[in-house]
Scaffold this motif. Structure first.
Motif, PDB file in Angstrom:
ATOM      1  N   GLU A  51     -13.653 -45.668 -10.384  1.00 22.61           N
ATOM      2  CA  GLU A  51     -12.380 -45.847 -11.088  1.00 22.61           C
ATOM      3  C   GLU A  51     -11.987 -47.325 -11.139  1.00 22.61           C
ATOM      4  O   GLU A  51     -11.516 -47.828 -12.169  1.00 22.61           O
ATOM      5  CB  GLU A  51     -11.291 -45.033 -10.396  1.00 22.61           C
ATOM      6  CG  GLU A  51     -11.462 -43.527 -10.557  1.00 22.61           C
ATOM      7  CD  GLU A  51     -10.507 -42.738  -9.682  1.00 22.61           C
ATOM      8  OE1 GLU A  51      -9.674 -43.381  -8.993  1.00 22.61           O
ATOM      9  OE2 GLU A  51     -10.586 -41.492  -9.679  1.00 22.61           O
TER      10      GLU A  51
ATOM     11  N   GLU B  91     -15.615 -37.380 -17.694  1.00 32.12           N
ATOM     12  CA  GLU B  91     -14.906 -37.454 -18.981  1.00 32.12           C
ATOM     13  C   GLU B  91     -13.665 -38.334 -18.916  1.00 32.12           C
ATOM     14  O   GLU B  91     -13.395 -39.121 -19.833  1.00 32.12           O
ATOM     15  CB  GLU B  91     -14.521 -36.046 -19.437  1.00 32.12           C
ATOM     16  CG  GLU B  91     -15.708 -35.170 -19.809  1.00 32.12           C
ATOM     17  CD  GLU B  91     -15.283 -33.795 -20.277  1.00 32.12           C
ATOM     18  OE1 GLU B  91     -14.046 -33.570 -20.398  1.00 32.12           O
ATOM     19  OE2 GLU B  91     -16.157 -32.956 -20.540  1.00 32.12           O
ATOM     20  N   LYS B  92     -12.887 -38.220 -17.856  1.00 33.49           N
ATOM     21  CA  LYS B  92     -11.646 -38.983 -17.751  1.00 33.49           C
ATOM     22  C   LYS B  92     -11.931 -40.477 -17.710  1.00 33.49           C
ATOM     23  O   LYS B  92     -11.289 -41.271 -18.425  1.00 33.49           O
ATOM     24  CB  LYS B  92     -10.867 -38.546 -16.505  1.00 33.49           C
ATOM     25  CG  LYS B  92      -9.522 -39.225 -16.353  1.00 33.49           C
ATOM     26  CD  LYS B  92      -8.780 -38.700 -15.131  1.00 33.49           C
ATOM     27  CE  LYS B  92      -7.443 -39.404 -14.964  1.00 33.49           C
ATOM     28  NZ  LYS B  92      -6.707 -38.898 -13.761  1.00 33.49           N
ATOM     29  N   ASN B  93     -12.871 -40.893 -16.872  1.00 33.51           N
ATOM     30  CA  ASN B  93     -13.221 -42.308 -16.783  1.00 33.51           C
ATOM     31  C   ASN B  93     -13.827 -42.809 -18.085  1.00 33.51           C
ATOM     32  O   ASN B  93     -13.560 -43.938 -18.514  1.00 33.51           O
ATOM     33  CB  ASN B  93     -14.200 -42.542 -15.631  1.00 33.51           C
ATOM     34  CG  ASN B  93     -13.524 -42.575 -14.277  1.00 33.51           C
ATOM     35  OD1 ASN B  93     -12.374 -42.979 -14.150  1.00 33.51           O
ATOM     36  ND2 ASN B  93     -14.235 -42.146 -13.254  1.00 33.51           N
TER      37      ASN B  93
ATOM     38  N   ALA C 127     -13.269 -41.699 -21.126  1.00 30.59           N
ATOM     39  CA  ALA C 127     -12.198 -41.837 -22.119  1.00 30.59           C
ATOM     40  C   ALA C 127     -11.422 -43.124 -21.887  1.00 30.59           C
ATOM     41  O   ALA C 127     -11.028 -43.811 -22.847  1.00 30.59           O
ATOM     42  CB  ALA C 127     -11.263 -40.628 -22.051  1.00 30.59           C
ATOM     43  N   ARG C 128     -11.217 -43.467 -20.621  1.00 35.08           N
ATOM     44  CA  ARG C 128     -10.524 -44.713 -20.298  1.00 35.08           C
ATOM     45  C   ARG C 128     -11.351 -45.918 -20.755  1.00 35.08           C
ATOM     46  O   ARG C 128     -10.803 -46.892 -21.282  1.00 35.08           O
ATOM     47  CB  ARG C 128     -10.257 -44.781 -18.795  1.00 35.08           C
ATOM     48  CG  ARG C 128      -9.514 -46.021 -18.335  1.00 35.08           C
ATOM     49  CD  ARG C 128      -8.149 -46.117 -18.946  1.00 35.08           C
ATOM     50  NE  ARG C 128      -7.439 -47.322 -18.544  1.00 35.08           N
ATOM     51  CZ  ARG C 128      -6.581 -47.966 -19.303  1.00 35.08           C
ATOM     52  NH1 ARG C 128      -6.304 -47.519 -20.520  1.00 35.08           N
ATOM     53  NH2 ARG C 128      -5.969 -49.045 -18.878  1.00 35.08           N
TER      54      ARG C 128
END
Length: 223
Positions: free
Chosen positions: A184, A211-213, A215-216
């Motif tokens: 992160e 996916e979250k990272n 997208a960031r």
């Protein structure tokens, strides 16, 4: 495109083989934890191990520390675990700061450099790893029983050092958390380096960071 997705299949095969080895070495460690850690280590290798002349030593030490950290759980030595974890944190900071192979900056100055470099965006993570580093030092340097007779001191040392399954689970959770927090932090602060390291391999990148990272990262690339 098929070749790009083949990267993921090769990576999964590597992770599955690694999981099988760890099962032989460290019985009872949850597979989901090792799988998560494996993704983190492959990600670190891709970013840091670029074989640039003069900048290979600490990145190689980082990966070696990570593997030895898991192996220490098989040996069931709490002291070895924390010594290796401390070394891993030191080497992670060194590669973040791009210290050359012969840089011998002390730990105090090293963390100072880290705050100077990333303090504006990475304060929470830096506080976290400094806290983890302090925990390691507390275990390694604890000598409250040093005045005991030699045989009693050794007996106490063996008893205190041995890990039960609960301690092993706690240690692997700690390492898993470190890998996730490190990813992160890198996503937030090293998006350009990540983009360059995974050029034409974005599917693999998404698989490794989640996916979250990912997208960031995409948001940062197009800002």
């Amino acid at each position: 495109m098929l070749e790009r997705y083949r990267d993921i299949e090769v990576c999964k095969e590597d992770i599955n083989s690694f999981i099988e080895l760890t099962k032989e070495d460290v019985a009872g460690v949850p597979e989901i934890q090792i799988r998560s850690i494996s993704k983190g280590l492959i990600f670190f290798k891709r970013i840091f191990m670029q074989n640039e002349v003069g900048y290979t030593h600490y990145s190689e030490c980082l990966i070696s520390d990570a593997l030895n950290l898991i192996h220490s759980l098989g040996i069931r030595s709490q002291r070895l675990y924390y010594m290796t974890y401390r070394s891993l944190i030191e080497n992670f900071v060194r590669v973040l700061l791009r210290y050359g192979d012969f840089n011998d900056n002390g730990v105090r100055n090293m963390f100072k450099d880290l705050r100077n470099e990333y303090g504006n965006m990475g304060t929470d993570f830096i506080n976290y790893i400094e806290g983890e580093y302090g925990k390691c030092c507390n275990v390694i340097h604890s000598n409250a029983k040093a005045k005991l007779n030699l045989y009693l001191y050794y007996e106490e040392l063996v008893h205190a050092d041995e890990m039960d399954q609960k301690t092993i689970d706690s240690c692997i959770n700690t390492f898993c958390t470190f890998c996730n927090k490190a990813k992160e932090f890198m996503v937030e602060n090293m998006s350009q380096s990540i983009n360059e390291s995974f050029y034409n391999h974005k599917e693999l990148l998404a698989f490794l960071v989640g996916e979250k990272n990912y997208a960031r990262l995409e948001k940062k690339w197009f800002e």
